[in-house]
Design a protein around this motif. Structure first.
Motif: not given
Length: 235
Positions: A181-184, A214-217, A223-235
């Motif tokens: 699963r990716g980003s939904v 890009a991350r700020a956009y 959008l949020s989460g590691a998929f988008w480079g915004l945080e580490e998984e589990g953070a």
């Protein structure tokens, strides 16, 4: 000094070719030919080829093995699952993201009809997408490839940024393909993601966003989460 001047000249040629490619797609719905680019820029064939190689290296265009233009985001020259119909022009959208971006990018195009099918069940979907807000209609966007790996195989990435009927269709497709699963997200978020991502791409000079921008956009459109480079998984 001479070398610097040559580098500047080559950069200027590449920017002229980039603009010709993007404006050709915007106006005609297809990639301009090598001869059309040469005519519109005043460059010879060798200079056009050199500029195209530079643009591909800088990820402004995607070329096939024969040097033909496959993509100049948000435009595509091949069918990747989306058609985008305006009043006077028909485009291939490179993906869900790109298809929703076209009316926000192309001057004089206030709305388009985006048509696609659910990858799981084949149900057709059509959305009237305009510059004012998200379209009516159901569906969920599923993006398979995280942003950190978009350019590992960008055609594969774009081919897997799709719209599904619902969660059940996403789960059926994941089970059938063996993909994780990716980003939904909903279509309102997709519209926000697309609305201003390509701002300035039909103007010159065009400067790509830095990764932090890009991350700020992404965060700004919900959008949020590691998929988008915004945080580490589990953070």
């Amino acid at each position: 000094m001479g070398g610097d001047a040559t580098d500047d000249e080559h950069a200027g040629e590449a920017e002229r070719v980039r603009l010709a490619v993007y404006r050709g797609f915007a106006d005609e719905g297809r990639a301009p030919s090598r001869s059309a680019i040469a005519e519109s820029t005043g460059l010879d064939g060798d200079a056009v080829d050199r500029a195209m190689a530079t643009l591909a290296a800088l990820r402004h265009v995607v070329l096939d093995d024969d040097g033909r233009i496959v993509m100049a985001h948000p435009f595509a020259s091949i069918n990747l699952g989306f058609s985008v119909m305006g009043d006077r022009t028909l485009w291939w959208g490179g993906c869900a993201w790109d298809s929703f971006a076209i009316p926000n990018l192309v001057p004089g195009v206030d709305e388009v009809l985006v048509a696609t099918t659910c990858p799981a069940c084949g149900t057709p979907h059509a959305y009237v997408v305009d510059v004012d807000g998200p379209p009516e209609g159901g569906g969920l966007a599923h993006f398979l490839v995280p942003t950190a790996h978009i350019w590992d195989d960008v055609v594969h990435t774009c081919a897997n940024q799709r719209i599904f009927c619902d969660e059940r269709c996403i789960e059926d497709w994941l089970a059938a393909t063996g993909n994780a699963r990716g980003s939904v997200f909903d279509l309102a978020t997709l519209w926000r993601l697309a609305a201003h991502w390509y701002d300035g791409r039909l103007d010159s000079p065009y400067v790509r966003r830095e990764p932090s921008e890009a991350r700020a956009y992404f965060a700004g459109v919900g959008l949020s989460g590691a998929f988008w480079g915004l945080e580490e998984e589990g953070a």
